[in-house]
Design a protein around this motif. Sequence first.
Motif, PDB file in Angstrom:
ATOM      1  N   VAL A  76     -50.045 -24.578   3.474  1.00 34.60           N
ATOM      2  CA  VAL A  76     -49.308 -24.737   4.727  1.00 34.60           C
ATOM      3  C   VAL A  76     -49.498 -26.153   5.247  1.00 34.60           C
ATOM      4  O   VAL A  76     -50.461 -26.854   4.905  1.00 34.60           O
ATOM      5  CB  VAL A  76     -49.773 -23.719   5.792  1.00 34.60           C
ATOM      6  N   ALA A  77     -48.573 -26.573   6.093  1.00 39.75           N
ATOM      7  CA  ALA A  77     -48.614 -27.921   6.646  1.00 39.75           C
ATOM      8  C   ALA A  77     -49.869 -28.118   7.489  1.00 39.75           C
ATOM      9  O   ALA A  77     -50.309 -27.221   8.213  1.00 39.75           O
ATOM     10  CB  ALA A  77     -47.371 -28.169   7.491  1.00 39.75           C
ATOM     11  N   ALA A  78     -50.440 -29.303   7.373  1.00 32.67           N
ATOM     12  CA  ALA A  78     -51.624 -29.642   8.150  1.00 32.67           C
ATOM     13  C   ALA A  78     -51.634 -31.142   8.380  1.00 32.67           C
ATOM     14  O   ALA A  78     -51.012 -31.920   7.646  1.00 32.67           O
ATOM     15  CB  ALA A  78     -52.896 -29.212   7.416  1.00 32.67           C
ATOM     16  N   ARG A  79     -52.340 -31.572   9.391  1.00 33.51           N
ATOM     17  CA  ARG A  79     -52.514 -32.992   9.651  1.00 33.51           C
ATOM     18  C   ARG A  79     -53.438 -33.597   8.589  1.00 33.51           C
ATOM     19  O   ARG A  79     -54.106 -32.857   7.854  1.00 33.51           O
ATOM     20  CB  ARG A  79     -53.073 -33.189  11.049  1.00 33.51           C
ATOM     21  N   SER A  92     -56.194 -30.277  10.049  1.00 28.82           N
ATOM     22  CA  SER A  92     -55.906 -29.450  11.227  1.00 28.82           C
ATOM     23  C   SER A  92     -54.597 -28.687  11.009  1.00 28.82           C
ATOM     24  O   SER A  92     -53.547 -29.280  10.734  1.00 28.82           O
ATOM     25  CB  SER A  92     -55.795 -30.343  12.465  1.00 28.82           C
ATOM     26  N   LEU A  93     -54.650 -27.368  11.132  1.00 25.98           N
ATOM     27  CA  LEU A  93     -53.505 -26.514  10.825  1.00 25.98           C
ATOM     28  C   LEU A  93     -52.368 -26.701  11.821  1.00 25.98           C
ATOM     29  O   LEU A  93     -52.586 -26.732  13.037  1.00 25.98           O
ATOM     30  CB  LEU A  93     -53.931 -25.049  10.809  1.00 25.98           C
ATOM     31  N   ARG A  98     -58.080 -29.418  19.074  1.00 24.11           N
ATOM     32  CA  ARG A  98     -57.229 -28.728  20.058  1.00 24.11           C
ATOM     33  C   ARG A  98     -55.988 -28.140  19.407  1.00 24.11           C
ATOM     34  O   ARG A  98     -55.568 -27.018  19.708  1.00 24.11           O
ATOM     35  CB  ARG A  98     -56.851 -29.704  21.160  1.00 24.11           C
ATOM     36  N   ASN A  99     -55.380 -28.902  18.496  1.00 20.54           N
ATOM     37  CA  ASN A  99     -54.166 -28.443  17.828  1.00 20.54           C
ATOM     38  C   ASN A  99     -54.445 -27.195  16.997  1.00 20.54           C
ATOM     39  O   ASN A  99     -53.722 -26.182  17.088  1.00 20.54           O
ATOM     40  CB  ASN A  99     -53.631 -29.551  16.929  1.00 20.54           C
ATOM     41  N   ALA A 100     -55.477 -27.236  16.178  1.00 20.39           N
ATOM     42  CA  ALA A 100     -55.787 -26.097  15.311  1.00 20.39           C
ATOM     43  C   ALA A 100     -56.175 -24.868  16.130  1.00 20.39           C
ATOM     44  O   ALA A 100     -55.753 -23.745  15.826  1.00 20.39           O
ATOM     45  CB  ALA A 100     -56.904 -26.472  14.346  1.00 20.39           C
ATOM     46  N   LEU A 101     -56.979 -25.074  17.177  1.00 20.67           N
ATOM     47  CA  LEU A 101     -57.412 -23.934  17.992  1.00 20.67           C
ATOM     48  C   LEU A 101     -56.222 -23.259  18.676  1.00 20.67           C
ATOM     49  O   LEU A 101     -56.207 -22.036  18.854  1.00 20.67           O
ATOM     50  CB  LEU A 101     -58.440 -24.380  19.031  1.00 20.67           C
ATOM     51  N   PHE A 102     -55.212 -24.037  19.037  1.00 15.29           N
ATOM     52  CA  PHE A 102     -54.009 -23.446  19.636  1.00 15.29           C
ATOM     53  C   PHE A 102     -53.339 -22.501  18.638  1.00 15.29           C
ATOM     54  O   PHE A 102     -52.952 -21.375  18.991  1.00 15.29           O
ATOM     55  CB  PHE A 102     -53.036 -24.561  20.056  1.00 15.29           C
ATOM     56  N   ASN A 103     -53.216 -22.938  17.379  1.00 11.42           N
ATOM     57  CA  ASN A 103     -52.566 -22.104  16.368  1.00 11.42           C
ATOM     58  C   ASN A 103     -53.447 -20.917  15.956  1.00 11.42           C
ATOM     59  O   ASN A 103     -52.938 -19.817  15.716  1.00 11.42           O
ATOM     60  CB  ASN A 103     -52.206 -22.959  15.158  1.00 11.42           C
TER      61      ASN A 103
END
Length: 531
Positions: A320-323, A327-328, A357-362
């Motif tokens: 899956v796409a990640a930074r 980071s997912l 923050r980005n990953a935790l949101f997802n």
Amino acid sequence: MSSLPRTFPLLSCEQARAFEQALFKGDSQREWEAMQRAGKALAAAVERDFLELAEWPEDPRLLVLAGKGHNAGDALIAVRHLVEERPDSHVTILWASDPNEARPHVQQARGELGRCRVAKLEEVVWTTEGALSSPEPEYDVVFDGLLGMNFTPPLRSPYDKMIEWANHRDRHFGMRVAVDLPSGVGDAEAPGAFRADFTYAMGLPKAPIEDERNGEWVGRPELLDLGFLNAGVELPEVQACWLDKRDALRQLQHLRPADSHKYTYGQVAVIAGSPQYPGAALMCMGGALRVGPGLVTGIVPHMLSSRLALALPEVTWMPVAARPDGSLEVEAVRAAHMMASNRTKCIVMGPGLVADRNALFNITRIVREITLPLVLDASALTPEVVPAVLGRHPQAGPVILTPHPGELKRLLDRREDGFDPQQVSDFCARHRVILVLKGRITRIFDGESMIATAAGGPVLARGGTGDVLAGMIGGLVAQDPGNCRAAILRAVAWHGAAGDALATRFGQASPRTTELIDYLPMVLRERIRRV
């Protein structure tokens, strides 16, 4: 396979005394038979667990610290079993007082040991620290049979001096064994006690062995089942229990139906890994594969999938796409929804993930939106993620948290180390989660009760063993999603048993975490029978 493994109630010393009085009813012969079973079981346990230290020498040196009570008798019978196959043994019994004043069964055990053929059998009565020969010999195993569950503080002479002497002999003692309870430990808080490496509870577990305040003295607690649960004596109702690990493993030993296929055994998806921690994903999925689900799917950052596939070709991969740092992105949420609609029975999430923050949101979205049973570990165990459990559909499957003490401290927003069992139980009830607290003793909380067990020991004190456990829980939940508690208990018992086997083969310091996975099938090969 849906029934819960058997548990033993954790009794106070007062409750345990009352149970034994009702069990034996003053029948001396029944007490002696129980002592014989206890001593034999203790010998077998010491024989096995000593291998975590070293191979057994041909001429072991054994020391028994003996009081007047039945714990001394248990220890003497155990020593007799150990030396019967080792005639070059050296045995020393250090009595707290005149051995002729010991209880009758202790005298019987003493007489049986005295008739064994050994290189040397020495009996000494404690007088001062110089009671033993000079220079002080080294002992391979030291048995603490001084005091039992009838102890009430404070420690009195000569027990206080003997215990102090024993606790300052690290260079002289190999393995320290406490019989039933370390001397000085009881229902009241113990300011000082015999410091054991292993404590073997006889017949029923006593609550002081589970109390974390006694961890310094208890070491690794182990229950030796003497068949007391089948004796027909009523036991008190308690909220804290001890897992019967053998029964949990026995439930996993069965032949599969001849007409089964991969979908019979469920599919588990694992959302894990990052460029910094690709191994966490491998160890988690390796644990899941070894417990027998039909399919394991790895949802990982796209830059990892081709490399991970070479290591675990049995896994189906969903990159899956990640930074760039792993980071997912939101694509992980879509992947989780796809798996949830495609025969997947459980999702494990957290090992090795980036927790920005980005990953935790997802991650939080997946927790809230996916109704499958979830196992949250490592990076998914944050104060930002766990509250999302309350937003799940009322019919959603259970959420299982697998923190170590540091992660629990973060979840509970505690500044000091340690934990309050009632606070953990309240947290589980408030957030509607099941919590597996890993540590010297692993405890499973569900908001109403607590089940404890100890297995694996210090060999599991290394990075990645928790990732393996999370995968195992997910793999077993996928096979029995309607009974997650049973799956958790089986996974914890299996994981610990593999750790025990690994340590007895290679010791506690040298194994690699990935070797733990290889030992999972081995511990189910021994046929386990009920006592």
